[in-house]
Design an enzyme around this catalytic site. Structure first.
Site, mmCIF file in Angstrom:
data_model
loop_
_atom_site.group_PDB
_atom_site.id
_atom_site.type_symbol
_atom_site.label_atom_id
_atom_site.label_comp_id
_atom_site.label_asym_id
_atom_site.label_seq_id
_atom_site.Cartn_x
_atom_site.Cartn_y
_atom_site.Cartn_z
ATOM 1 N N SER A 1 0.847 -1.186 0.000
ATOM 2 C CA SER A 1 0.000 0.000 0.000
ATOM 3 C C SER A 1 0.883 1.236 0.000
ATOM 4 O O SER A 1 2.072 1.163 0.281
ATOM 5 C CB SER A 1 -0.871 0.010 1.245
ATOM 6 O OG SER A 1 -0.039 0.210 2.369
ATOM 7 N N LYS A 2 0.278 2.367 -0.287
ATOM 8 C CA LYS A 2 1.020 3.620 -0.284
ATOM 9 C C LYS A 2 1.715 3.828 1.052
ATOM 10 O O LYS A 2 2.824 4.315 1.133
ATOM 11 C CB LYS A 2 0.058 4.785 -0.512
ATOM 12 C CG LYS A 2 -0.181 5.065 -1.964
ATOM 13 C CD LYS A 2 -0.348 6.568 -2.182
ATOM 14 C CE LYS A 2 -0.477 6.869 -3.654
ATOM 15 N NZ LYS A 2 -1.867 6.940 -4.103
ATOM 16 N N ARG A 3 1.005 3.425 2.117
ATOM 17 C CA ARG A 3 1.517 3.667 3.457
ATOM 18 C C ARG A 3 2.828 2.936 3.733
ATOM 19 O O ARG A 3 3.662 3.388 4.505
ATOM 20 C CB ARG A 3 0.473 3.231 4.485
ATOM 21 C CG ARG A 3 0.039 4.386 5.357
ATOM 22 C CD ARG A 3 -0.995 3.961 6.316
ATOM 23 N NE ARG A 3 -1.266 2.529 6.159
ATOM 24 C CZ ARG A 3 -1.550 1.718 7.129
ATOM 25 N NH1 ARG A 3 -1.602 2.160 8.332
ATOM 26 N NH2 ARG A 3 -1.797 0.439 6.922
#
Ligand code: GLU
Length: 485
Positions: A255-257
């Protein structure tokens, strides 16, 4: 056998996801391994997901990673245009949709939103699935023509059978069969006149004579519908290679995170494109001999898509860092200096010999930002604990260190030549005179000059960078700290 032709067909929806880059890389490697062509096609028919600037990001990524294409938007070898929105304007998809309609393999559908919303849905594997009920397939030719003439909005749907099964082959997953009753009559042409990804992708892969299709396995469930399109047209089906998901260390989808979902995120953290390419090649593929470091050229030679692994690939940041460190070590010194300079300048504002500092750190880092904590002590002497002067192996204590520093201070004050060699010779003469080991002298001097337990270089190299004035200041500071203890 026909020439191998592979394509990378991204949708411009944002940054280049690691999964997409892996598909591009594998397509490139399959093509180049067999002296084939690598084709770059932009799939921009989903106008809602289109992101301004994304095409440029894709271009830059291909450039940075060395995945040079033989054909693409700016390199037409007779299969263009290579941008789907331009192909829409050329009427390509509508022409093929009409061919299917004439064959009874597709039909116009005029159902409005309300009617579609009223269709029954079923929950399959946790997902709500609505299969279109073929209502408009029952319209007569005259009814269809009347509706078209009166300008009622329509879509074109694939006409899939409701009985029997469809089987397709994937190089990794083998033969997969699905019940035709599960195949929705998917939309081929949307009400805005644009083709869906599903339709345009098949038409273009055929027209561009693509032999191998590599993509994420999220497309696996749609593949039977693609096969039915190929069969309806009487076209040859390409080799399918659906790649397993890439997960983070917690086995969750990248994920982006997590900070490493896209190529750009990774590069911004100080990684080298070559190392990222090397690492991504090994995300799901391994050579016979378990070797790990490969240049792009070596990957082309070794790559065999039959050795791709089906199990999910875990993106291991630690491993990528290690690999990046290996690439940094092997880098040309001048190139390293150039890339390291902005990082050095973030922490060093004085007029240092940055080339020498770069040389000190090149073999000691994994990613570029690692440089900063290693060298900040040059800018300013950090506060340090005098316990650092005591070193068992060097046989130094606070007392012995104080004595050494006091002895060498006048020597360093008298010394004019602050080159590493000259300083080293000077201190060696003191070592000989005292008849001690090098470390007994160098350890306290290095401690006083750096205030650090670990430094990227030895005492005299550090003093050379600091220069005479700063060195003397720091030696005096050491003496003062030790005397006051
Ligand atoms: N445009 C699709 C995507 O970006 C391509 C998938 C495929 O390679 O067929 O996901």
């Amino acid at each position: 056998m026909s020439k191998v032709r592979c394509r990378f067909a991204p949708s411009p929806t944002g940054r280049m996801h690691v999964g997409n880059l892996r598909s591009a890389l594998y397509e490139f490697l399959i093509a180049k391994h067999d002296n084939g062509d690598f084709i770059f096609r932009i799939e921009d028919t989903d106008r809602e997901r289109y992101v301004e600037g994304a095409v440029e990001i894709i271009h830059n990524t291909l450039k940075a990673t060395g995945l040079e294409y033989d054909e693409g938007p700016d390199k037409d070898k007779g299969y263009g245009p290579y941008v789907q929105s331009e192909r829409v304007n050329a009427g390509i998809y509508m022409q093929y949709a009409k061919e299917l309609i004439d064959k009874g393999e597709a039909y116009y559908c005029f159902c409005d939103k309300e009617r579609l919303a009223s269709l029954k849905s079923e929950v399959v594997e946790g997902k709500e699935i609505t299969v279109y009920d073929k209502h408009c397939l029952g319209l007569s030719k005259e009814e269809v023509e009347a509706k078209l003439a009166s300008g009622i909005p329509y879509v074109v749907r694939q006409n899939n059978p409701t009985e029997g099964t469809t089987t397709f082959h994937d190089e990794l997953y083998g033969d997969i069969s699905v019940d035709n009753s599960e195949l929705d009559d998917m939309i081929l042409i949307k009400s805005d006149g644009y083709p869906t990804y599903n339709f345009a992708n098949v038409v273009d892969d055929h027209l561009m004579e693509i032999t191998h299709v590599v993509r994420g396995n999220e497309y696996l469930s749609s593949t039977p519908k693609y096969n039915r399109l190929y069969e309806a047209f009487g076209w040859e089906i390409p080799v399918y290679v659906h790649l397993p998901l890439i997960t983070d260390e917690d086995h969750k989808k990248l994920s982006k995170r997590s900070g490493h979902s896209s190529f750009e995120d990774i590069i911004e953290q100080g990684f080298l494109p070559e190392a990222v390419v090397n690492y991504i090649a090994l995300l799901g593929w391994s050579p016979e001999d378990n070797r790990e470091i490969f240049s792009l050229q070596e990957l082309i030679e070794s790559f065999d898509y039959r050795r791709i692994n089906k199990s999910p690939s875990v993106f291991d940041m630690g491993k990528l860092k290690w690999m990046n460190g290996e690439y940094i070590k092997a880098m040309d010194e001048d190139k390293f200096y150039e890339m390291a300079l902005p990082y050095m300048k973030q922490v060093l504002t004085k007029d240092f010999d940055f080339k020498k500092i770069a040389k000190m750190v090149q073999t000691r880092i994994e990613v570029f930002p690692d440089i900063m904590p290693l060298i900040t002590f040059f800018e300013e002497l950090p506060e340090y604990d005098i316990a650092m002067y005591t070193h068992k192996k060097m046989k130094t204590t606070a007392e012995s260190s104080l004595e050494v520093l006091k002895d060498v201070l006048p020597m360093l004050e008298a010394q004019e030549d602050y080159s590493n060699d000259a300083l080293y010779q000077l201190l060696l003469s003191y070592v000989a005179e005292k008849d001690v080991k090098n470390g007994y002298v160098m350890w306290p001097i290095r401690t006083a000059a750096s205030g650090m337990q670990m430094t990227p270089a030895g005492a005299t190299e550090i003093m050379e960078i600091l220069g005479k004035e700063e060195t003397i200041k720091r030696i005096k500071k050491g003496i003062e700290l030790l005397q006051n203890a």
